[in-house]
Design a protein around this motif. Structure first.
Motif, mmCIF file in Angstrom:
data_model
loop_
_atom_site.group_PDB
_atom_site.id
_atom_site.type_symbol
_atom_site.label_atom_id
_atom_site.label_comp_id
_atom_site.label_asym_id
_atom_site.label_seq_id
_atom_site.Cartn_x
_atom_site.Cartn_y
_atom_site.Cartn_z
ATOM 1 N N PHE A 544 2.027 9.223 2.399
ATOM 2 C CA PHE A 544 1.938 8.982 0.678
ATOM 3 C C PHE A 544 2.369 7.254 0.854
ATOM 4 N N LYS A 545 2.351 6.621 1.777
ATOM 5 C CA LYS A 545 3.215 5.622 1.457
ATOM 6 C C LYS A 545 1.679 4.784 1.769
ATOM 7 N N GLN A 546 0.822 5.136 2.575
ATOM 8 C CA GLN A 546 -0.119 4.032 2.519
ATOM 9 C C GLN A 546 -1.191 4.635 1.641
ATOM 10 N N PHE A 547 -0.623 5.916 1.028
ATOM 11 C CA PHE A 547 -1.301 6.131 -0.377
ATOM 12 C C PHE A 547 -1.210 5.305 -1.257
ATOM 13 N N HIS A 548 0.397 4.927 -1.530
ATOM 14 C CA HIS A 548 0.917 4.551 -2.628
ATOM 15 C C HIS A 548 0.292 2.885 -2.133
ATOM 16 N N TYR A 549 0.525 2.712 -1.446
ATOM 17 C CA TYR A 549 0.513 0.877 -1.565
ATOM 18 C C TYR A 549 -1.440 0.103 -1.100
ATOM 19 N N GLU A 550 -2.482 1.825 -0.456
ATOM 20 C CA GLU A 550 -3.454 1.166 -0.573
ATOM 21 C C GLU A 550 -4.413 1.656 -1.814
#
Length: 573
Positions: A544-550
């Motif tokens: 989720f963090k990767q989806f959020h920032y990228e």
């Protein structure tokens, strides 16, 4: 200035069109209406012309270029419903037969229903036993020519008038006898009321037949009456379901299903096959409207009905109008002087001539007509003792097809009633309109083969166009069958494939749409500040963090930038 005036006039002409409606006495009402006018506007014009207040029993019927009949929907634009180009020709007909026509509040309403039933009698839709037929015809004679007068009515005068698809000399003598001796002194209003009292007791009262075939391939006529759903085969009523027993009406392509709940929690499903998908849809819509009109207590109870169990498949339809109980309550509140009724001076009819127009002589000699009648009756004799009962699928004790014996029919349909001395078939009209000698053989052959001449000529009258060839087992709806079973089956296969592809595409689009909505909802929830345990767990995952920032943050910045740009343009302007 002149050019602008001319262009404005042309635009007005383009926005208007002519519409002709044939009334029940075969006179015509022509008017000019706006292109975007709805059916209710035209219907209100007709009712105002007729001075008719109890108008909910009536409707406007039209025929499309494929000879399929339709009822005009009052909530929709007229031009969008018609498949042909203006000017349009339609007919005023009784759409919902009153359960007790003789008890109608106003005489003008009773007279219009009388004209409809007289038309039904002539076209073979109102079929009855010989004794009842003689009495009905005598009432018509008394209503239209008055008391018997030997100076005006010579011997054999009743034989000059056509009340039924077929006449016999014995029946004509009986009609004249009743008219001479039993109806003396009756006014037209009294004779018409007595006619209505007699007609409403018949098994085929209110029947507007839809030709179909059952699962065994036997021809049948389906109809919706004020009292329920009826199936007629041979000279018998093989099924009768009250409106409170009918639970569902469904159709798919040419297949029509009736679901019913009967006594002792017994559920049945009747299945029939219409000649075309368009005819099946028309049958379904008629059933939906009749069930709503006669079954419901209030129009607020009307719901949109789907032809399929799946919400993304099939047709959706909603009855618009008042129900029978509301109509009767409204009629009871009518307080006005009875409007004047003009019974004389009617326009000659092409499909159901009134005897006030003068004698109607057939172009075929009586001997030939009787020979044709005898040959037909010999062919119908085999139907009298065999009802061709439709197999019923019972779902109370399994899904097997059970042949309906006479005992089953008595239990399920309140008795298999014999409706007349002859088989019910509006197609058995021998020469219902005068024809030239060269077309006599064609008309007789159509009749013997079971082509519904009377239904066809009713369609011709409603369409206002000449006939283009013979009908098949189902009249114009079945003409494709005469051109070869191979072509018809190939066409039906193509239709089935097209319907399957459309269903798959609709299912795919609905699924993608739902997934997209769920994804947006999930993103909104996870990006919000809601302190929910499972959302907090999702936020802490590396994915989720990767989806959020990228992905999410750049997309949010892009949308914000575009919104600011659009806002700046609006402010500058």
């Amino acid at each position: 200035m002149l050019s602008r005036f001319m262009s404005g006039s042309l635009r007005n002409l383009e926005r208007e069109y002519s519409c002709t409606v044939r009334l029940l006495d075969d006179s015509e009402y022509t008017c000019t209406i706006q292109r975007d006018a709805k059916g209710q506007y035209l219907f209100d014009l007709l009712c105002q012309q007729l001075n008719l207040l109890e108008k909910d029993y009536f409707g406007i019927r039209y025929v499309d270029p494929d000879k399929q009949r339709h009822w005009l929907e009052f909530t929709k634009s007229i031009s969008k419903q018609m498949k042909s180009q203006p000017p349009f020709t339609m007919c005023l007909r009784v759409k919902f037969y009153p359960p007790d026509p003789a008890a109608l509040k106003e005489e003008i309403t009773r007279y219009l229903v009388f004209l409809q039933l007289k038309r039904d009698l002539y076209h073979g839709r109102l079929l009855c036993k010989t004794s009842d037929a003689a009495m009905l015809a005598a009432y018509i004679l008394q209503a239209e020519i008055g008391d018997y007068d030997p100076r005006k009515h010579p011997e054999g005068y009743s034989s000059k008038f056509q009340f039924f698809p077929k006449h016999s000399e014995k029946l004509e003598r009986r009609i004249a006898e009743i008219h001479k001796t039993e109806l003396i002194g009756q006014t037209p209003e009294t004779s018409e009321r007595n006619f209505l009292l007699k007609a409403q007791m018949l098994e085929t009262y209110g029947v507007d037949p839809h030709p179909c075939k059952d699962v065994s391939g036997n021809p049948a006529f389906l109809a919706f009456t004020p009292f329920g759903f009826v199936v007629l085969q041979g000279n018998k009523r093989v099924h009768f379901l009250k409106w409170n027993e009918v639970s569902k009406l469904k159709f798919e392509a040419k297949t029509f299903h009736i679901y019913a709940n009967q006594k002792e929690d017994r559920k049945i499903i009747l299945t029939y096959f219409a000649p075309t998908p368009e005819a099946c849809k028309h049958l379904w819509k008629c059933g939906v409207e009749n069930q709503a009109f006669y079954k419901l207590e209030k129009s607020s109870q009307v719901r949109t009905v789907s032809s399929s169990n799946l919400f993304f498949k099939g047709s959706r339809f909603r009855y618009s109008g008042r129900v029978a109980k509301e109509v009767m309550e409204q009629s009871a509140r009518i307080k006005r002087e009875p409007p004047e009724i003009h019974r004389a001076g009617l326009v000659p009819s092409r499909s159901c001539p009134s005897i006030t127009h003068g004698p109607r002589l057939s172009s075929v000699p009586r001997t030939r007509r009787r020979a044709v009648h005898i040959s037909i009756m010999e062919g119908l004799e085999s139907l009298r003792d065999s009802a061709h009962s439709t197999p019923v699928r019972s779902v109370s004790h399994g899904e097997s097809f059970l042949p309906r014996s006479r005992s089953h029919a008595t239990d399920a349909s309140e008795g298999m009633a014999v409706i007349s001395d002859e088989a019910y078939s509006p197609s058995d009209s021998v020469l219902p309109t005068p024809v030239a000698e060269h077309s006599t053989d064609m008309s007789v052959s159509r009749q013997i083969n079971g082509a519904p001449c009377s239904i066809e000529e009713e369609k011709e009258s409603e369409a206002g166009t000449p006939m283009r060839g013979d009908g098949g087992d189902f009249g114009a709806d079945g003409r494709a069958a005469q051109e070869g079973a191979g072509e018809d089956s190939a066409l039906s296969e193509v239709e089935q494939v097209n319907k399957f592809v459309l269903s798959v595409l609709r299912l795919l689009l609905v699924t993608i749409g739902l997934l997209f909505v769920l994804l947006l909802l999930l993103i909104i929830l996870t990006e919000s500040d809601l302190d929910i345990a499972f959302l907090s767990d999702i936020r802490q995952t590396p994915e989720f963090k990767q989806f959020h920032y990228e992905y999410f943050c750049p997309l949010r910045r892009w949308f914000a930038c575009k919104l600011r740009w659009v806002g700046g343009l609006l402010i500058d302007n």
